[in-house]
Design an enzyme around this catalytic site. Structure first.
Site, PDB file in Angstrom:
ATOM      1  N   GLU A  44      11.011  54.000  79.436  1.00 58.42           N
ATOM      2  CA  GLU A  44      10.963  54.804  80.664  1.00 58.42           C
ATOM      3  C   GLU A  44      12.042  54.348  81.648  1.00 58.42           C
ATOM      4  O   GLU A  44      12.594  55.168  82.386  1.00 58.42           O
ATOM      5  CB  GLU A  44       9.547  54.726  81.268  1.00 58.42           C
ATOM      6  CG  GLU A  44       8.570  55.535  80.431  1.00 58.42           C
ATOM      7  CD  GLU A  44       7.126  55.064  80.448  1.00 58.42           C
ATOM      8  OE1 GLU A  44       6.748  54.274  81.340  1.00 58.42           O
ATOM      9  OE2 GLU A  44       6.368  55.497  79.561  1.00 58.42           O
ATOM     10  N   ASN A  99       0.486  47.213  79.337  1.00 61.45           N
ATOM     11  CA  ASN A  99       1.483  47.675  80.306  1.00 61.45           C
ATOM     12  C   ASN A  99       0.805  48.755  81.140  1.00 61.45           C
ATOM     13  O   ASN A  99       0.610  49.865  80.674  1.00 61.45           O
ATOM     14  CB  ASN A  99       2.701  48.252  79.574  1.00 61.45           C
ATOM     15  CG  ASN A  99       3.661  48.961  80.524  1.00 61.45           C
ATOM     16  OD1 ASN A  99       3.632  48.718  81.734  1.00 61.45           O
ATOM     17  ND2 ASN A  99       4.516  49.827  79.976  1.00 61.45           N
ATOM     18  N   HIS A 150      12.095  48.817  79.050  1.00 67.39           N
ATOM     19  CA  HIS A 150      11.104  49.805  78.589  1.00 67.39           C
ATOM     20  C   HIS A 150      11.797  51.167  78.525  1.00 67.39           C
ATOM     21  O   HIS A 150      12.653  51.478  79.355  1.00 67.39           O
ATOM     22  CB  HIS A 150       9.913  49.845  79.547  1.00 67.39           C
ATOM     23  CG  HIS A 150       8.780  50.681  79.026  1.00 67.39           C
ATOM     24  ND1 HIS A 150       8.797  52.050  79.088  1.00 67.39           N
ATOM     25  CD2 HIS A 150       7.625  50.333  78.413  1.00 67.39           C
ATOM     26  CE1 HIS A 150       7.683  52.512  78.535  1.00 67.39           C
ATOM     27  NE2 HIS A 150       6.946  51.494  78.123  1.00 67.39           N
ATOM     28  N   GLU A 183       9.191  50.233  70.272  1.00 68.50           N
ATOM     29  CA  GLU A 183       8.406  51.343  70.800  1.00 68.50           C
ATOM     30  C   GLU A 183       9.155  52.648  70.556  1.00 68.50           C
ATOM     31  O   GLU A 183      10.033  53.022  71.358  1.00 68.50           O
ATOM     32  CB  GLU A 183       8.198  51.161  72.305  1.00 68.50           C
ATOM     33  CG  GLU A 183       7.450  49.905  72.664  1.00 68.50           C
ATOM     34  CD  GLU A 183       6.745  50.053  74.008  1.00 68.50           C
ATOM     35  OE1 GLU A 183       5.521  49.954  74.029  1.00 68.50           O
ATOM     36  OE2 GLU A 183       7.419  50.308  75.012  1.00 68.50           O
ATOM     37  N   GLY A 192       2.772  57.312  74.855  1.00 66.12           N
ATOM     38  CA  GLY A 192       1.980  58.181  75.715  1.00 66.12           C
ATOM     39  C   GLY A 192       1.760  59.567  75.144  1.00 66.12           C
ATOM     40  O   GLY A 192       1.335  60.483  75.859  1.00 66.12           O
ATOM     41  N   SER A 194       1.130  54.544  71.615  1.00 67.35           N
ATOM     42  CA  SER A 194      -0.195  55.110  71.373  1.00 67.35           C
ATOM     43  C   SER A 194      -1.077  54.213  70.510  1.00 67.35           C
ATOM     44  O   SER A 194      -1.832  54.703  69.664  1.00 67.35           O
ATOM     45  CB  SER A 194      -0.072  56.519  70.771  1.00 67.35           C
ATOM     46  OG  SER A 194       0.594  57.389  71.682  1.00 67.35           O
ATOM     47  N   LYS A 244       1.908  50.319  83.584  1.00 66.49           N
ATOM     48  CA  LYS A 244       2.849  51.283  84.179  1.00 66.49           C
ATOM     49  C   LYS A 244       2.516  51.455  85.670  1.00 66.49           C
ATOM     50  O   LYS A 244       2.077  50.494  86.300  1.00 66.49           O
ATOM     51  CB  LYS A 244       2.812  52.610  83.434  1.00 66.49           C
ATOM     52  CG  LYS A 244       2.917  52.447  81.918  1.00 66.49           C
ATOM     53  CD  LYS A 244       3.251  53.737  81.241  1.00 66.49           C
ATOM     54  CE  LYS A 244       3.072  53.596  79.747  1.00 66.49           C
ATOM     55  NZ  LYS A 244       3.813  54.579  78.996  1.00 66.49           N
TER      56      LYS A 244
HETATM   57  C1  PEP Z   1       3.990  51.654  76.705  1.00 67.72           C
HETATM   58  O1  PEP Z   1       3.926  52.028  77.857  1.00 67.72           O
HETATM   59  O2  PEP Z   1       4.711  50.690  76.434  1.00 67.72           O
HETATM   60  C2  PEP Z   1       3.194  52.353  75.687  1.00 67.72           C
HETATM   61  C3  PEP Z   1       3.325  51.984  74.437  1.00 67.72           C
HETATM   62  O3  PEP Z   1       2.369  53.351  76.114  1.00 67.72           O
HETATM   63  P1  PEP Z   1       1.177  54.052  75.278  1.00 67.72           P
HETATM   64  O4  PEP Z   1       0.390  52.934  74.623  1.00 67.72           O
HETATM   65  O5  PEP Z   1       0.380  54.782  76.297  1.00 67.72           O
HETATM   66  O6  PEP Z   1       1.814  54.946  74.269  1.00 67.72           O
END
Ligand code: PEP
Length: 237
Positions: A90, A3, A88, A159, A165, A201, A5
């Protein structure tokens, strides 16, 4: 599944796509990238015929019409997308997407032949309040209501918001506990085979221990998907 982003430029993407495409053949599983809307055509042109599929990070609930700034599922299908992220964290947090809207987006995506990747996850305060099961249940319920046939054609991504992040990954055991819970709900709705990705992460150094868990079928990868070698090492794991 990467992803990206809101990262990238035509020039930077060209290198990243070429690097991922070149190395993807050594991955034994599926490799996919969810890129920003303006770069879907670039992804299609770079990845067509390769082992890597592509998709978007959001979709409108509407089929077409006066919805300025929105992108429909049929537009994504036009660009040969296979996937679209729905809900997601966000988007839930910054754009107020409710779980009902997320389920409606998943249904719209399915109707256009896309595979929705429905994201769920608790915040740190939910976890500290011992409220994980209820929160995940509330997020999943409208999706479960789509029925077994629809469920068999989508993917769930767990998630935990506190792990996205932040560099703070859930332990394999913490992740497995929630994946098992999600698996149980899916099984009760006739869809126990649905793939459940973990996101938060994920890096090459922690991927193998996450993937060793019984109910973790893959990863949704943010930051580490912007570095070809790191992403490919996750895929290899
Ligand atoms: C994500 O954006 O779905 C995500 C898991 O980000 P990160 O791997 O940077 O934590």
């Amino acid at each position: 599944m990467g992803n990206w982003k809101m990262h990238g430029s035509l020039a930077a993407n060209a290198d990243l796509l070429a690097g991922i495409k070149a190395g993807a053949a050594r991955a034994t599983g599926e490799v996919a990238l969810c890129v920003p809307f303006p770069y879907l055509e670039q992804a299609r042109s770079a990845l067509s015929g390769s082992a890597v599929t592509w998709g978007a990070q959001d979709v409108s609930v509407h089929a077409q019409g006066a919805y300025t700034g929105e992108v429909s599922a049929s537009m994504l299908a036009d660009l040969a997308c296979s996937w679209v992220l729905c809900g997601h964290s966000e988007r839930r947090a910054m754009h107020g997407e409710s779980s009902d809207v997320v389920a409606a987006k998943a249904a719209t995506a399915l109707a256009a032949g896309l595979t929705p990747v429905v994201c769920v996850g608790e915040t740190l305060s939910d976890r500290e309040a011992d409220d994980v099961e209820r929160v995940i249940g509330d997020q999943l319920n409208p999706v479960l209501a789509l029925g077994a046939e629809a469920l068999s054609r989508l993917v769930i991504a767990y998630e935990p918001v506190w792990a996205i992040g932040t560099g703070r990954t859930a332990t394999p055991e913490q992740a497995q506990t929630v994946h098992a819970l999600i698996r149980r709900s899916l099984t009760e709705h006739g869809a126990g085979q649905v793939r459940i990705l973990y996101g938060g992460s994920v890096k090459a150094s922690n991927a193998a221990s996450l993937f060793a868990q019984a109910d973790i079928d893959g990863a949704l990868v943010g930051g580490a998907s912007l570095v070809a070698e790191e992403f490919l090492n996750i895929a290899a794991a």
